[in-house]
Write an enzyme that holds these catalytic residues in place. Structure first.
Site, short mmCIF file in Angstrom:
data_model
loop_
_atom_site.label_atom_id
_atom_site.label_comp_id
_atom_site.label_asym_id
_atom_site.label_seq_id
_atom_site.Cartn_x
_atom_site.Cartn_y
_atom_site.Cartn_z
N GLY A 1 0.78 -1.25 0.00
CA GLY A 1 0.00 0.00 0.00
C GLY A 1 0.81 1.28 0.00
CG ASP B 1 -1.45 2.20 2.76
OD1 ASP B 1 -1.25 1.78 3.92
OD2 ASP B 1 -2.01 1.50 1.89
CG ASP C 1 -8.70 0.76 9.19
OD1 ASP C 1 -9.50 1.68 9.27
OD2 ASP C 1 -9.06 -0.42 9.02
CB THR D 1 -0.48 -2.78 9.89
OG1 THR D 1 -1.50 -3.60 9.30
CG2 THR D 1 0.78 -2.83 9.03
CE LYS E 1 -10.18 4.23 6.57
NZ LYS E 1 -10.70 2.89 6.20
NE ARG F 1 -1.87 -2.73 -4.50
CZ ARG F 1 -2.05 -2.90 -3.20
NH1 ARG F 1 -1.99 -1.87 -2.38
NH2 ARG F 1 -2.30 -4.09 -2.70
P1 IMP Z 1 -4.54 -1.63 10.01
O1 IMP Z 1 -3.61 -2.75 10.36
O2 IMP Z 1 -5.98 -2.01 10.25
O3 IMP Z 1 -4.19 -0.31 10.66
O4 IMP Z 1 -4.52 -1.44 8.48
C1 IMP Z 1 -3.42 -1.11 7.81
C2 IMP Z 1 -3.49 -1.61 6.39
O5 IMP Z 1 -4.81 -1.90 5.93
C3 IMP Z 1 -2.97 -0.50 5.52
O6 IMP Z 1 -1.60 -0.69 5.32
C4 IMP Z 1 -3.79 -0.63 4.26
O7 IMP Z 1 -3.06 -1.39 3.33
C5 IMP Z 1 -5.05 -1.37 4.65
N1 IMP Z 1 -6.21 -0.45 4.71
C6 IMP Z 1 -6.79 0.08 5.81
N2 IMP Z 1 -7.82 0.89 5.51
C7 IMP Z 1 -7.89 0.89 4.17
C8 IMP Z 1 -8.76 1.58 3.23
O8 IMP Z 1 -9.66 2.36 3.55
N3 IMP Z 1 -8.51 1.31 1.92
C9 IMP Z 1 -7.52 0.48 1.49
N4 IMP Z 1 -6.69 -0.16 2.32
C10 IMP Z 1 -6.88 0.04 3.65
MG MG Z 2 -0.95 -1.82 3.73
#
Ligand code: IMP
Ligand code: MG
Length: 176
Positions: free
Chosen positions: A45, A101, A104, A108, A132, A166
């Site tokens: 991403g 990127d 959320d 990660t 977010k 992308r």
């Molecule tokens: P987390 O581990 O939930 O914080 O998510 C991180 C990963 O989820 C990011 O590196 C993105 O690749 C993917 N991601 C989270 N939200 C979105 C979104 O709204 N669109 C696309 N990819 C997302």
């Molecule tokens: Mg990602």
């Protein structure tokens, strides 16, 4: 209806992204002046954001890539962080900046910072284009954030839906 035909709402234009990335680059140039900067980009991403960001950091730096996955192909995190491809670098000489990127759930970034932090870097911080904060599953605040955004699934500028979109140069959401 197939996703390609859904209505799109632009969240961030190419111009807005470019302007903010330049600002982040200037800030990081000041922060890492005189340090030994290693940027670690989380694939896939963040590849476009990282490519633009590092060209705005006017310092010598090294770049490595790491592939993580917590999503599979769904819109919801599975809750498990998987390191698909690790780096192979002794971090003890480096001030590490992990670039993604978007944060959320933060599974990660919090996970990567914890894992790499145990490898004895001089310092370790995070930089994400998008945050977010309303979606956290684990408490984590990225150190450098481009934009705070509402709880919408967004694509473009490196972010995917089913491995497409992308290459779009701005960031948009699909509207139901
Ligand atoms: P987390 O581990 O939930 O914080 O998510 C991180 C990963 O989820 C990011 O590196 C993105 O690749 C993917 N991601 C989270 N939200 C979105 C979104 O709204 N669109 C696309 N990819 C997302
Ligand atoms: Mg990602």
């Amino acid at each position: 209806m197939s996703i390609e035909n859904k209505r799109r709402e632009v969240l961030l234009s190419k111009e807005e992204i470019d302007h903010r990335v330049r600002g982040l680059g200037q800030q990081l140039t000041r922060v890492y002046e005189g340090k030994n900067l290693l940027v670690i980009s989380l694939l896939k991403g963040s590849f476009i954001f990282t490519a633009d960001l590092i060209r705005q950091i006017k310092l010598p730096l090294r770049i490595e890539f790491m592939t993580t996955s917590s999503y599979g192909h769904s819109e919801e995190s599975t809750g498990r962080l998987e390191i698909v491809q690790d780096i192979n670098v002794d971090l003890s000489a480096y001030d590490v900046l992990v670039v993604d990127d978007i944060t959320d759930s933060a599974i990660t970034m919090a996970g990567v910072i914890e894992i790499l932090g145990k490898r004895n870097p001089k310092s370790i911080r995070s930089c994400v284009l998008l945050d977010k904060p309303s979606r956290r599953k684990v408490p984590y605040i990225p150190d450098y954030v481009g934009f705070e955004i509402p709880d919408k699934f967004i694509v473009g500028y490196g972010l995917n839906y089913g491995d497409y979109f992308r290459n779009i140069d701005h960031i948009f959401a699909f509207v139901d």
